[in-house]
Structure formats: C-alpha cells, structure tokens
Write a protein that holds these residues in place. Structure first.
Motif, mmCIF file in Angstrom:
data_model
loop_
_atom_site.group_PDB
_atom_site.id
_atom_site.type_symbol
_atom_site.label_atom_id
_atom_site.label_comp_id
_atom_site.label_asym_id
_atom_site.label_seq_id
_atom_site.Cartn_x
_atom_site.Cartn_y
_atom_site.Cartn_z
ATOM 1 N N ASP A 81 -112.132 26.178 31.267
ATOM 2 C CA ASP A 81 -111.617 25.681 32.550
ATOM 3 C C ASP A 81 -110.977 26.789 33.383
ATOM 4 O O ASP A 81 -110.236 26.514 34.323
ATOM 5 C CB ASP A 81 -110.633 24.528 32.340
ATOM 6 C CG ASP A 81 -109.436 24.899 31.494
ATOM 7 O OD1 ASP A 81 -109.454 25.981 30.861
ATOM 8 O OD2 ASP A 81 -108.478 24.111 31.451
ATOM 9 N N ILE A 82 -111.293 28.047 33.044
ATOM 10 C CA ILE A 82 -110.940 29.173 33.909
ATOM 11 C C ILE A 82 -112.043 30.213 33.762
ATOM 12 O O ILE A 82 -112.419 30.596 32.650
ATOM 13 C CB ILE A 82 -109.548 29.772 33.562
ATOM 14 C CG1 ILE A 82 -109.189 30.864 34.559
ATOM 15 C CG2 ILE A 82 -109.496 30.251 32.133
ATOM 16 C CD1 ILE A 82 -109.031 30.363 35.996
ATOM 17 N N ARG A 89 -116.029 28.471 43.038
ATOM 18 C CA ARG A 89 -116.369 27.129 43.511
ATOM 19 C C ARG A 89 -115.153 26.411 44.099
ATOM 20 O O ARG A 89 -115.268 25.735 45.125
ATOM 21 C CB ARG A 89 -116.955 26.315 42.354
ATOM 22 C CG ARG A 89 -117.420 24.900 42.732
ATOM 23 C CD ARG A 89 -118.536 24.902 43.744
ATOM 24 N NE ARG A 89 -119.692 25.659 43.308
ATOM 25 C CZ ARG A 89 -120.661 25.152 42.532
ATOM 26 N NH1 ARG A 89 -120.595 23.894 42.131
ATOM 27 N NH2 ARG A 89 -121.684 25.900 42.180
ATOM 28 N N ALA A 90 -113.997 26.580 43.473
ATOM 29 C CA ALA A 90 -112.786 25.942 44.002
ATOM 30 C C ALA A 90 -112.460 26.497 45.389
ATOM 31 O O ALA A 90 -112.084 25.741 46.298
ATOM 32 C CB ALA A 90 -111.625 26.166 43.038
ATOM 33 N N GLU A 150 -110.221 23.529 47.358
ATOM 34 C CA GLU A 150 -109.396 22.716 46.466
ATOM 35 C C GLU A 150 -108.820 23.593 45.367
ATOM 36 O O GLU A 150 -109.248 24.739 45.176
ATOM 37 C CB GLU A 150 -110.220 21.572 45.858
ATOM 38 C CG GLU A 150 -111.381 22.037 44.995
ATOM 39 C CD GLU A 150 -112.209 20.878 44.465
ATOM 40 O OE1 GLU A 150 -111.649 19.805 44.208
ATOM 41 O OE2 GLU A 150 -113.438 21.056 44.318
ATOM 42 N N SER A 151 -107.866 23.054 44.636
ATOM 43 C CA SER A 151 -107.273 23.822 43.547
ATOM 44 C C SER A 151 -108.228 23.858 42.361
ATOM 45 O O SER A 151 -109.114 23.003 42.217
ATOM 46 C CB SER A 151 -105.946 23.193 43.110
ATOM 47 O OG SER A 151 -106.176 21.964 42.431
ATOM 48 N N PRO A 203 -105.704 39.594 43.857
ATOM 49 C CA PRO A 203 -105.102 38.735 44.888
ATOM 50 C C PRO A 203 -105.831 37.393 44.985
ATOM 51 O O PRO A 203 -107.057 37.321 44.881
ATOM 52 C CB PRO A 203 -105.284 39.554 46.181
ATOM 53 C CG PRO A 203 -105.410 40.972 45.713
ATOM 54 C CD PRO A 203 -106.107 40.910 44.388
ATOM 55 N N ASP A 204 -105.047 36.336 45.181
ATOM 56 C CA ASP A 204 -105.568 34.986 45.404
ATOM 57 C C ASP A 204 -106.333 34.429 44.211
ATOM 58 O O ASP A 204 -107.172 33.536 44.357
ATOM 59 C CB ASP A 204 -106.469 34.946 46.653
ATOM 60 C CG ASP A 204 -105.733 35.386 47.914
ATOM 61 O OD1 ASP A 204 -104.555 35.023 48.047
ATOM 62 O OD2 ASP A 204 -106.341 36.103 48.732
ATOM 63 N N GLU A 205 -106.081 34.979 43.021
ATOM 64 C CA GLU A 205 -106.677 34.420 41.805
ATOM 65 C C GLU A 205 -105.565 33.963 40.866
ATOM 66 O O GLU A 205 -104.466 34.528 40.872
ATOM 67 C CB GLU A 205 -107.544 35.458 41.097
ATOM 68 C CG GLU A 205 -108.863 35.726 41.787
ATOM 69 C CD GLU A 205 -109.808 36.533 40.913
ATOM 70 O OE1 GLU A 205 -110.964 36.712 41.338
ATOM 71 O OE2 GLU A 205 -109.408 36.966 39.812
ATOM 72 N N PRO A 206 -105.826 32.953 40.056
ATOM 73 C CA PRO A 206 -104.807 32.497 39.104
ATOM 74 C C PRO A 206 -104.505 33.578 38.080
ATOM 75 O O PRO A 206 -105.389 34.381 37.734
ATOM 76 C CB PRO A 206 -105.461 31.280 38.452
ATOM 77 C CG PRO A 206 -106.930 31.511 38.602
ATOM 78 C CD PRO A 206 -107.084 32.208 39.918
#
Length: 460
Positions: free
Chosen positions: A69-70, A77-78, A83-84, A189-192
């Motif tokens: 799930d990561i 795609r998110a 979306e989150s 940047p902008d990644e979990p």
C-alpha cells in the motif's frame, strides 16, 4: 505423497513441512492502485486451491498474503486523482476483497500491509548494514550490496556477471554496483515519508515482503508463492535480504504460477492489454472464471480468450445440470475408494487441477447414469461426492438452481411468470400461444426443460 515443483531446486520435490502437520505459506499480494486484472485473479485462485488442498489433506495451514500500500505507482495514481494515498489504497483494497469473494477465494489468515511494517523494515535494514551487506549512499538511499551475498541468483539461475551486462540493470550513480537494489529511499518533496535512522524516507519494494514474512511466519518457513514475474528480481532479492539478515535458509519451497497471456503477450497493466476481474465477471459467471483458471496447470501459460471462458461456462453448467434436483448425501471424499484416489493422485502431483477436473467429470458421468437408472441412493451419494471434491477446488458452492438461473436476479420473476403462462396455454391446448412464449424465452437466452410434469429453466 505430495510433490510440488520447487523453483529453487528446478524439480518436483516431496513436500516435507518444517514442523510436522503444519504449513506456513506466504504469497505476494497486490499493489493496490487499480482494479485487479485476470493475472491477479490467477494468483489468488491458485494459492487459494493450494491452501484448500493442504487443509483437506490434514495440514494446519497459516496462509499470509500481503498488501503493498505504498509504491511509486500508488503515489502517482493518488496525485493524478487528487486524493490521498490512504483514500486510494483503502478503496482498492475493498475492491480487491470484492473480486476475491466473487471468485470464491477464501481470505488469508493474515493480510499485513506494508505501511504497518515500517518499523520491522528499519530493524532488518539496520541488521543488514551492521553485517556489511548494505550501505548508505551519498544521496541518502540505503542499498543492498549484492556482491557481499554469496549465492545471489540461485532462485532465478542467473549469474552476477551476466546480470551486470544485461540490459535490465538500471544505471544509478549513487550505487556502488549497478546490481545493488534499494532498501530505503530518501524522502522527496510531496511524497509520503517515515522517520528512520538514515533520515526521512520510505521503504523499497523488496524489503517489504522480507520484513512482513518474518513478522508473520518467522525467519524460516515452508512455502513462498507468487506470479512468475516476481521470480526475478523481487524474490531473488527477498532471499538475499532475509538470508543475509537472519543467517538461515529463508524458504524451503518456492512456487510460481505462469502468466496469463493475450495474443502471445503477457497480460499486464504496463502493456495495457489487461482485462479487469470486474469486466470479465460482468460477462461470465465468476465461478466460470475460476473454473477457467483451474483448467490449466498453474505453472503453464493461461491463454485468455472468450471461447476458453465459454468452454469453462459450458463445462460448469453441465456439472450444475447434473446436480439439479438431487438431495445430496453428505460425503467425506477421503472415504471414497473409486474416484477420490485418482483425485488425490492428481492433486499430489504438483496440484494438477486439469487432471483433478477430469476426475470430477467422471463422477458427473456416473451421476448421470445413476439418474437415468433412477437409482436415488447412488445419485445422492455421487452428488455428495461431487460437492465434496468440488469444495477442495472452490467449486459448486452455490445451489444448482441459483447457478443455472443466474443467481435469481430481478428477471427471474418475469421468467417464472412467462413459464406459468406457457404451462397454462399448454393445459388449454393453445399450442400456438405456448410456442410463442417459448420463442420469447429463447430470445431471452432461456432454455426450458420439461421433465416429469415439471418445467425448469436455465440461462444459456
């Protein structure tokens, strides 16, 4: 005596569990960013049957199938959907469960998610660093040092020198060797990201399964399964990570199912030639899709085509037609001396489901003969045996009437009314009206069967 083809030894090996009477099995599950396609369905059905048969053979099975799930594809795609990541993955996990249930796939005993195992990944990565098998690169990534692991390539049969020269090896200046693979990716940047001893980042794909399998089953377990495409590099890298970290054999038996193919090409999302499970079961009964998957040996290529699915549907319809109208006797298939030994022999030979299905077909023929002879007791016995054997393969789980009439959908009441009107017309000797109604039902793909003063129906 169960024998299964072991990708590690390249031969059929007699199955001997590590602990007598118990089996621990881990199967690589889905990366949840889209609907499951038929290739995913094959993995789920194949290892569902493996689990069912092992349990039917008396083993206490612990079956683990993970969820990724990561992943890069999930992140992309998110972002595209606005979306989150959690919203995306939760939705597709639910869709995956929906498809699995439709296909008659039993839930695994545990379904760990990668995002819940990050701490376990940290511990394993640190162990690999401490043992000199991994290193932190200048860019903040952590890589596995393939040159330090003796035996790399033993699963896939590939040699390190050949791999270095191969076109599949990506060039990355941060790596000490082109073959080294990432264990931990430094945050972008902008990644979990998660905090770690090496700075914020997220796990590489391969470390996920090594950590989750160790947490769920221990350092050494019986069976590891997945699609043929995972053999290299994913499963090869799992072996390097797990055996490098724990100093013992990782898995005794490696099982890989073959590809689903369309026009001689592997079905995959990257090639854009895939059919989702949802698309297929909108046209064919889900159980027919399961039958189609089992009609080929799990290691063989599975050629997807409408005529193959039609054949599976027709074969399944014959089984249900033979079962219709019989009150089966409850049978333990192990007690049968005529058909069960052949069924067991087929399944003990590396889960040969096509041969097992042929045994079921012989039971059906015997059932039809007993019905013709109006031998009620034998018919009930054979119907019970057919259901008992079918349960091992995940087949015949619904009533014959439900399958043959399409599960009692909204059109069923209209069809029953038309049949009543036809019967009334026949009773009044209004043959023209009766034929008109039959033609109407035929146009609706409904087949009528008049027998013993009763009319039953089924969908084509």
């Amino acid at each position: 005596m169960l024998k299964l083809y072991n990708t590690l030894t390249k031969q059929k090996d007699v199955f001997k569990p590590i602990e007598p009477g118990k089996v621990k099995m881990y199967v690589c599950g889905m990366t949840v960013y889209d609907l499951c396609h038929v290739g995913h369905a094959r993995v789920m059905v194949v290892f569902d049957v493996v689990t069912r048969y092992l349990r039917a053979s008396g083993y206490d099975v612990t079956y683990i199938r993970n969820i990724t799930d990561i992943d890069d594809k999930i992140i992309k795609r998110a972002a595209e959907n606005g979306e989150s990541i959690q919203q995306l993955t939760e939705r597709y996990i639910a869709e995956m469960h929906h498809d699995a249930e439709a296909l008659g796939v039993l839930p695994p005993d545990h379904e760990p998610r990668a995002t819940d195992a990050v701490d376990a990944m940290h511990r394993m990565i640190q162990t690999l660093i401490d043992k000199g098998l991994a290193y932190v690169a200048d860019n903040g990534d952590v890589y596995y040092d393939v040159s330090e692991f003796e035996g790399y390539g033993k699963l896939s049969g590939r040699h390190i020198d050949d791999l270095r020269a191969g076109e599949r090896v990506a060039v990355n200046e941060a790596k000490a060797d082109p073959l080294d693979f990432v264990l931990w990716k430094a945050a972008k940047p902008d990644e979990p990201s998660w905090d770690s001893p090496w700075g914020p980042g997220r796990p590489g794909w391969h470390i996920e399964c090594s950590a989750m399998s160790a947490d769920s089953l221990g350092h050494h377990f019986d069976i590891h399964g997945g699609g043929q495409d995972l053999q290299f590099p994913h499963h090869e890298n799992e072996i390097a990570q797990s055996e490098g970290a724990h100093g013992c054999q990782y898995v005794n038996y490696w099982m890989h199912n073959g590809f689903v193919r369309i026009d001689d090409e592997k079905m995959s999302k990257s090639l854009g030639n895939f059919f989702t499970v949802r698309e297929v079961i909108s046209q064919y009964p889900a159980e027919a899709v399961r039958y189609f998957i089992l009609s080929s040996h799990y290691r063989s290529p599975l050629n997807y085509a409408d005529d193959q699915l039609e054949q599976a549907k027709t074969a399944l319809t014959r089984f249900y037609h033979s079962l219709r109208g019989i009150e089966p006797t409850t049978i333990d298939w192990h007690t049968d001396t005529e058909f069960a030994p052949r069924f067991r022999e087929a399944m003990d030979d590396d889960f040969n489901t096509p041969l097992a299905l042929s045994v079921l077909a012989d039971v059906r023929q015997a059932l039809n003969k007993a019905r013709e002879l109006q031998d009620t007791a034998k018919s009930a016995h054979l119907a019970g045996l057919l259901l008992s054997l079918g349960e091992v393969l995940g087949l015949f789980s619904q009533s014959a009437d439900a399958f043959l009439t399409g599960g009692g959908d909204g059109a069923a009441a209209d069809i029953e009314l038309l049949i009543e009107q036809r019967n009334a017309a026949r009773a009044a000797k209004d043959w023209a009206k009766a034929d008109e109604i039959r033609d109407q039902l035929t146009a609706m793909d409904i087949v009528l069967e008049d027998a013993a003063g009763k009319t039953v129906w089924r969908k084509i």
